[in-house]
Design a protein around this motif. Structure first.
Motif, PDB file in Angstrom:
ATOM      1  N   MET A  51       0.823  -1.201   0.000  1.00  0.00           N
ATOM      2  CA  MET A  51       0.000   0.000   0.000  1.00  0.00           C
ATOM      3  C   MET A  51       0.858   1.253   0.000  1.00  0.00           C
ATOM      4  O   MET A  51       1.728   1.434   0.851  1.00  0.00           O
ATOM      5  N   GLU A  53       1.262   5.115   0.385  1.00  0.00           N
ATOM      6  CA  GLU A  53       0.711   6.361   0.940  1.00  0.00           C
ATOM      7  C   GLU A  53       0.868   7.464  -0.099  1.00  0.00           C
ATOM      8  O   GLU A  53       1.622   7.330  -1.053  1.00  0.00           O
ATOM      9  N   ASP A  54       0.163   8.570   0.100  1.00  0.00           N
ATOM     10  CA  ASP A  54       0.401   9.722  -0.777  1.00  0.00           C
ATOM     11  C   ASP A  54      -0.024  11.013  -0.099  1.00  0.00           C
ATOM     12  O   ASP A  54      -0.823  11.012   0.836  1.00  0.00           O
ATOM     13  N   ASN A 127      -6.597   3.452  -1.577  1.00  0.00           N
ATOM     14  CA  ASN A 127      -6.688   3.874  -0.186  1.00  0.00           C
ATOM     15  C   ASN A 127      -7.311   5.267  -0.170  1.00  0.00           C
ATOM     16  O   ASN A 127      -6.735   6.210  -0.694  1.00  0.00           O
ATOM     17  N   ALA A 131      -7.209  13.724   3.261  1.00  0.00           N
ATOM     18  CA  ALA A 131      -6.068  14.655   3.320  1.00  0.00           C
ATOM     19  C   ALA A 131      -6.300  15.715   4.385  1.00  0.00           C
ATOM     20  O   ALA A 131      -7.434  15.993   4.761  1.00  0.00           O
ATOM     21  N   TYR A 152     -15.317  14.002   5.710  1.00  0.00           N
ATOM     22  CA  TYR A 152     -15.783  12.614   5.662  1.00  0.00           C
ATOM     23  C   TYR A 152     -17.199  12.525   5.090  1.00  0.00           C
ATOM     24  O   TYR A 152     -17.530  11.550   4.416  1.00  0.00           O
ATOM     25  N   ALA A 220      -7.888   4.332   6.171  1.00  0.00           N
ATOM     26  CA  ALA A 220      -7.143   4.545   7.413  1.00  0.00           C
ATOM     27  C   ALA A 220      -7.701   5.789   8.073  1.00  0.00           C
ATOM     28  O   ALA A 220      -8.220   6.660   7.395  1.00  0.00           O
ATOM     29  N   GLY A 221      -7.568   5.891   9.349  1.00  0.00           N
ATOM     30  CA  GLY A 221      -8.056   7.102  10.018  1.00  0.00           C
ATOM     31  C   GLY A 221      -9.083   6.719  11.043  1.00  0.00           C
ATOM     32  O   GLY A 221     -10.157   6.225  10.712  1.00  0.00           O
ATOM     33  N   SER A 223     -10.688   8.433  13.710  1.00  0.00           N
ATOM     34  CA  SER A 223     -11.695   9.261  14.382  1.00  0.00           C
ATOM     35  C   SER A 223     -13.054   8.605  14.168  1.00  0.00           C
ATOM     36  O   SER A 223     -13.198   7.722  13.321  1.00  0.00           O
ATOM     37  N   GLY A 226     -14.024   8.864  10.679  1.00  0.00           N
ATOM     38  CA  GLY A 226     -13.181   7.999   9.851  1.00  0.00           C
ATOM     39  C   GLY A 226     -13.614   6.541   9.964  1.00  0.00           C
ATOM     40  O   GLY A 226     -13.677   5.808   8.974  1.00  0.00           O
ATOM     41  N   ILE A 238      -6.795  -0.061   7.693  1.00  0.00           N
ATOM     42  CA  ILE A 238      -5.489  -0.146   8.333  1.00  0.00           C
ATOM     43  C   ILE A 238      -5.514   0.753   9.552  1.00  0.00           C
ATOM     44  O   ILE A 238      -5.990   1.882   9.501  1.00  0.00           O
ATOM     45  N   GLY A 332      -6.684  18.136  11.548  1.00  0.00           N
ATOM     46  CA  GLY A 332      -5.842  17.200  10.797  1.00  0.00           C
ATOM     47  C   GLY A 332      -6.170  15.765  11.145  1.00  0.00           C
ATOM     48  O   GLY A 332      -7.312  15.343  11.085  1.00  0.00           O
ATOM     49  N   SER A 335      -7.010  11.032  15.221  1.00  0.00           N
ATOM     50  CA  SER A 335      -6.663   9.852  16.012  1.00  0.00           C
ATOM     51  C   SER A 335      -5.154   9.761  16.223  1.00  0.00           C
ATOM     52  O   SER A 335      -4.690   9.356  17.284  1.00  0.00           O
ATOM     53  N   THR A 336      -4.375  10.172  15.223  1.00  0.00           N
ATOM     54  CA  THR A 336      -2.915  10.134  15.365  1.00  0.00           C
ATOM     55  C   THR A 336      -2.488  11.020  16.538  1.00  0.00           C
ATOM     56  O   THR A 336      -1.673  10.636  17.376  1.00  0.00           O
TER      57      THR A 336
HETATM   58  C1  LIG Z   1      -1.861   3.613   8.563  1.00  0.00           C
HETATM   59  C2  LIG Z   1      -2.298   4.938   8.077  1.00  0.00           C
HETATM   60  C3  LIG Z   1      -2.040   5.309   6.767  1.00  0.00           C
HETATM   61  C4  LIG Z   1      -2.422   6.544   6.272  1.00  0.00           C
HETATM   62  N1  LIG Z   1      -2.131   6.913   4.995  1.00  0.00           N
HETATM   63  C5  LIG Z   1      -2.450   8.157   4.567  1.00  0.00           C
HETATM   64  C6  LIG Z   1      -2.103   8.612   3.279  1.00  0.00           C
HETATM   65  O1  LIG Z   1      -1.521   7.896   2.501  1.00  0.00           O
HETATM   66  N2  LIG Z   1      -2.412   9.869   2.914  1.00  0.00           N
HETATM   67  C7  LIG Z   1      -3.090  10.721   3.747  1.00  0.00           C
HETATM   68  O2  LIG Z   1      -3.368  11.846   3.362  1.00  0.00           O
HETATM   69  N3  LIG Z   1      -3.451  10.304   4.976  1.00  0.00           N
HETATM   70  C8  LIG Z   1      -3.141   9.065   5.379  1.00  0.00           C
HETATM   71  N4  LIG Z   1      -3.488   8.660   6.636  1.00  0.00           N
HETATM   72  C9  LIG Z   1      -4.314   9.547   7.407  1.00  0.00           C
HETATM   73  C10 LIG Z   1      -5.722   9.060   7.464  1.00  0.00           C
HETATM   74  O3  LIG Z   1      -6.235   8.635   6.247  1.00  0.00           O
HETATM   75  C11 LIG Z   1      -6.599  10.116   7.994  1.00  0.00           C
HETATM   76  O4  LIG Z   1      -6.732  11.167   7.074  1.00  0.00           O
HETATM   77  C12 LIG Z   1      -6.016  10.644   9.244  1.00  0.00           C
HETATM   78  O5  LIG Z   1      -5.635   9.604  10.108  1.00  0.00           O
HETATM   79  C13 LIG Z   1      -7.028  11.514   9.898  1.00  0.00           C
HETATM   80  O6  LIG Z   1      -8.150  10.770  10.097  1.00  0.00           O
HETATM   81  P1  LIG Z   1      -8.801  10.685  11.503  1.00  0.00           P
HETATM   82  O7  LIG Z   1      -8.937  12.106  11.948  1.00  0.00           O
HETATM   83  O8  LIG Z   1     -10.056   9.973  11.185  1.00  0.00           O
HETATM   84  O9  LIG Z   1      -7.882   9.906  12.372  1.00  0.00           O
HETATM   85  C14 LIG Z   1      -3.097   7.419   7.132  1.00  0.00           C
HETATM   86  C15 LIG Z   1      -3.387   7.052   8.454  1.00  0.00           C
HETATM   87  C16 LIG Z   1      -2.987   5.831   8.936  1.00  0.00           C
HETATM   88  C17 LIG Z   1      -3.308   5.467  10.348  1.00  0.00           C
END
Ligand SMILES: Cc1cc2nc3c(=O)[nH]c(=O)nc-3n(C[C@H](O)[C@H](O)[C@H](O)COP(=O)(O)O)c2cc1C
Length: 429
Positions: A51, A53-54, A127, A131, A152, A220-221, A223, A226, A238, A332, A335-336
């Motif tokens: 996979m 990322e971008d 994926n 962003a 979302y 991924a993501g 929240s 998400g 993921i 942004g 969850s991170t």
């Molecule tokens: C394993 C993983 C991979 C992700 N890959 C990308 C990515 O390639 N590009 C991107 O813009 N965000 C990526 N994200 C961010 C998520 O898609 C999401 O936008 C971000 O975690 C915020 O979402 P949330 O607020 O729902 O946690 C990734 C997050 C995780 C945990």
């Protein structure tokens, strides 16, 4: 048995710049060969998918400057053109590239993924991310990025349009009768005429139905918004959570949400991020882990820059010895940042934590790591793991020729592929 994937955390970017074991990175920038070599290795190891990322931005939030990003080489080439190259070098591996729903017009994405599904012979996935940085939104002509939960909501409608376009040809619409001179049955190809709150598309797609019909959707993501998005639309999710208890809670939560959307929990495979640190002996692996932790702690600037990217807030401005500011509702990666906030009382401590992306810390020989992975998966009830380790040919070999055979000897991962299409292999167990 569980599934395996590899998350290339810097997309089609630069791996190992100024690090040991990076090969000829300085002369190989934008050379796809590392990725092609990796794809063949992952297939040898029986992985479900690779996979990529971008993102669409050189981050300049930290210190209000491009300086840090350009010092360490934060660039990304478009991952989509890599997909056919990776497919040509393999025959079973699933290939997932990232697309931001906020920026891709649905028709363009539906047509692109349909075409890639043909070229990969049914092995492509996308994926879907929303962003986060304002600068990325500005690259696509917006004044600033859309608010987190609204992104979302838009993504949800985006997927509806894309799926409608993928379904705009009935599966048996293609006739290809040369004697009668009929290519396709026009009664089985339909306009979509989608008109939603955010998107409009006329349809049908001007492509023929692809091998998988609908390419795999990865999400991924973590929240709430998400997770709902993933539970509703994804084939694979993921997740980066900390510890087996959180892994279990995450899988259970996704299952509940899926049921509420009328889906079966087994329709999605939840893979957890890990970054195993391996050596020939336990001692060697531990020494390596200690070295990596020390290097990470010393890289305060890099960590603050990453946090700035995730939150769109300039962390060079905060007091390092004060508690972490409350960023749970930042625009942004929510969850991170929640995970970051748990890791210490002050910003300095949080920013100097050893931060490989991992749901469980794994340090040991391939044998001992494979045992721990089996135990964690059995407890958490997830569907597998996603390697998030830094990519070098050395780390690829450690995983594909050390760890994967050890997992296979324990009957934990597949020894061969049963099907030609990505979805069929993903849903096999
Ligand atoms: C394993 C993983 C991979 C992700 N890959 C990308 C990515 O390639 N590009 C991107 O813009 N965000 C990526 N994200 C961010 C998520 O898609 C999401 O936008 C971000 O975690 C915020 O979402 P949330 O607020 O729902 O946690 C990734 C997050 C995780 C945990």
């Amino acid at each position: 048995m569980f599934h395996m994937g590899w998350f290339l955390g810097m997309g089609f970017g630069v791996y190992g710049w100024n690090q040991p074991w990076s090969g000829n990175v300085a002369s190989d920038i934008a050379n796809p060969q590392l990725f092609v070599d990796m794809a063949t290795s992952l297939e040898r190891a029986g992985f479900d998918y690779m996979m990529l990322e971008d993102s669409s931005v050189i981050p300049d939030i930290y210190g209000g400057s491009l300086e840090h990003s350009l010092k360490v080489g934060v660039v990304r080439h478009d991952p989509m053109p890599l997909v056919p190259l990776l497919a040509a070098a393999t025959s079973k591996l699933g290939i997932v590239a990232t697309a931001a729903t906020t920026f891709y017009p649905p028709f363009l994405a539906a047509r692109l993924m349909n075409t890639l599904d043909h070229i990969t012979k049914g092995r492509v996935g996308v994926n879907l991310v929303t962003a986060s940085p304002h600068a990325a939104a500005q690259n696509y002509g917006l004044d600033k990025h859309v608010e987190h939960d609204l992104r979302y909501e838009m993504a949800d409608e985006w997927v509806q349009v894309v799926k409608a376009l993928w379904d705009s040809w009935e599966p048996d619409a293609l006739i290809m009768d040369e004697e009668r001179g009929i290519f396709a049955d026009h009664n089985k190809v339909h306009r979509v005429d989608f008109e939603g709150q955010f998107y409009k598309s006329r349809g049908p797609l001007n492509t023929v139905p692809s091998p998988q019909g609908r390419p795999i959707i990865c999400q991924a993501g973590g929240s709430a918004a998400g997770r709902n998005f993933g539970a509703k639309h994804a084939d694979t999710i993921i997740a980066a959570v900390v510890g087996v208890e959180e892994m279990k809670a995450y899988r259970d939560d996704i299952s509940e949400r899926m049921i509420s959307f009328g889906r079966k929990p087994t329709d999605v495979k939840v893979l957890f991020l890990i970054s195993p640190i391996m050596g020939d002996t336990e001692g060697e692996a531990q020494a390596k882990a200690d070295r990596m932790a020390a290097a990470q702690a010393a890289n305060l600037e890099g960590n603050l820059a990453a946090m700035s990217y995730f939150t769109s807030m300039d962390f060079s401005k905060f007091d390092l010895d004060a508690p972490m500011p409350d960023l749970s509702k930042n625009n942004g990666h929510q969850s991170t940042m929640n995970d970051y906030a748990k890791s210490g009382p002050t910003l300095r401590e949080i920013a100097s934590k050893h931060r490989t992306v991992e749901s469980i810390p794994l340090v040991g020989t391939p044998e001992s790591v494979s045992v721990q992975m089996g135990e964690a998966m059995e407890y958490a009830g997830g569907d597998g793991f996603l390697i998030g380790s830094p990519v070098t040919r050395k780390s690829i070999t450690e995983v594909c020729d050390g760890l994967a055979p050890a997992l296979r000897r324990r009957g934990l991962i597949r020894s061969s592929y049963s099907y030609d299409h990505f979805r069929d292999n993903l849903l096999e167990f």
